[in-house]
Design an enzyme around this catalytic site. Structure first.
Site, PDB file in Angstrom:
ATOM      1  NE  ARG A 185      -3.237  -0.219   2.602  1.00 32.83           N
ATOM      2  CZ  ARG A 185      -4.099   0.044   3.234  1.00 32.83           C
ATOM      3  NH1 ARG A 185      -4.234  -0.492   4.974  1.00 32.83           N
ATOM      4  NH2 ARG A 185      -5.201   1.529   3.542  1.00 32.83           N
ATOM      5  CB  CYS A 242      -2.461   4.207   8.820  1.00 33.60           C
ATOM      6  SG  CYS A 242      -3.211   4.815   9.839  1.00 33.60           S
TER       7      CYS A 242
END
Length: 286
Positions: A185, A242
């Site tokens: 990611r 995040c």
């Protein structure tokens, strides 16, 4: 009695599970199945535990008063969260214990939120449900009934930064951004979760699961300190983020365990950052 302020072992929790001054919160969740946490709680949870919903109770409105998107899990309003805590029976002198079945990735969110409201006596169950069950301890299905609490909001123990501050940091470079997402990611290679992939330019990657041992418990303080040291020279100059401000709290908890407190949370994180195409995106390795 000394407070637990970072982690608590299953053994220590078992010794206090019936203490009326202790409040245990089940924070199980699944980003791909939003009903999974509550369904799991109904099937079986720790004795006396209440359920804390990441989507509806531990997060706020996705859009601000100005209509701007604030991320997938923006911070709740402080007084709204305080009332949720009171409904769970939390007082100012309560010991709160958060747990999940995911290595603490969701429980750490509640840990951080309580510290944001100025409550120090909050800990994450080290090893989660697996550690509890490994002791042969039971799960129950009954829903606890607790007297309404008297929790009050106090000065926060933890700092936050806004998207504007993160944007400004691209120019001045005074702080380091640490991204808690998985490396694919971070590199921009997982379009299923992040339709706009990549990371904030200049950010470094510390996958939250790297804080854990194979059995799901946190690594010891010395190990965490040695692993974070190359990334974070001064915690008070560090920003944790995040996908949406949830698993970044796991890195913040790990830093606290390591004796490296002071890092800030960027609550909107990647989901807020990429809502504006004018904000730059980097891909590949850091």
């Amino acid at each position: 009695m000394s407070n637990y302020t970072t982690l608590i072992s299953a053994q220590d929790l078992a010794a206090h599970i019936d203490d009326p001054k202790w409040v245990v919160v089940d924070c199980r969740h699944d980003l791909m199945n939003l009903a999974a946490g509550r369904d799991g709680y109904a099937i079986g949870h720790l004795p006396g535990a209440v359920f804390g919903d990441i989507e509806t109770e531990l997060s706020g409105a996705r859009h601000g008063p100005d209509g701007a998107f604030r991320g997938r899990h923006p911070l709740p309003e402080k007084e709204a969260l305080a009332e949720t805590l009171r409904s769970w029976g939390v007082d100012d002198d309560s010991q709160v214990v958060a747990y999940d079945a995911h290595g603490g990735m969701f429980a750490a969110r509640l840990w951080w939120l309580l510290r944001w409201l100025g409550h120090e006596a909050v800990a994450v169950l080290d090893g989660g449900m697996a550690a509890w069950q490994a002791l042969g301890k039971p799960l129950v299905t009954d829903i606890p009934s607790r007297p309404h609490g008297s929790f009050t909001v106090r000065a926060p123990f933890v700092p936050t930064v806004t998207v504007a501050e993160v944007m400004d940091n691209l120019e001045n470079g005074e702080r380091i951004v640490i991204d808690a997402r998985a490396s694919d990611r971070f590199r921009g290679e997982n379009e299923t979760i992040d339709p706009v992939g990549g990371h904030i330019p200049g950010a470094k990657n510390r996958f939250f699961k790297d804080n854990l041992q194979p059995d799901g418990r946190f690594k010891d303080a010395a190990t965490l300190r040695s692993e974070f040291a190359p990334l974070v020279d001064d915690p008070q100059r560090a920003i944790m983020q995040c996908g949406s401000g949830v698993t970044a709290c796991h890195n913040l908890l790990a830093l606290e365990v390591a004796g490296m407190p002071g890092a800030a949370l960027y609550p909107g994180s990647w989901s807020e950052w990429v809502a504006d195409a004018a904000r730059p995106v980097a891909t590949g390795e850091a």
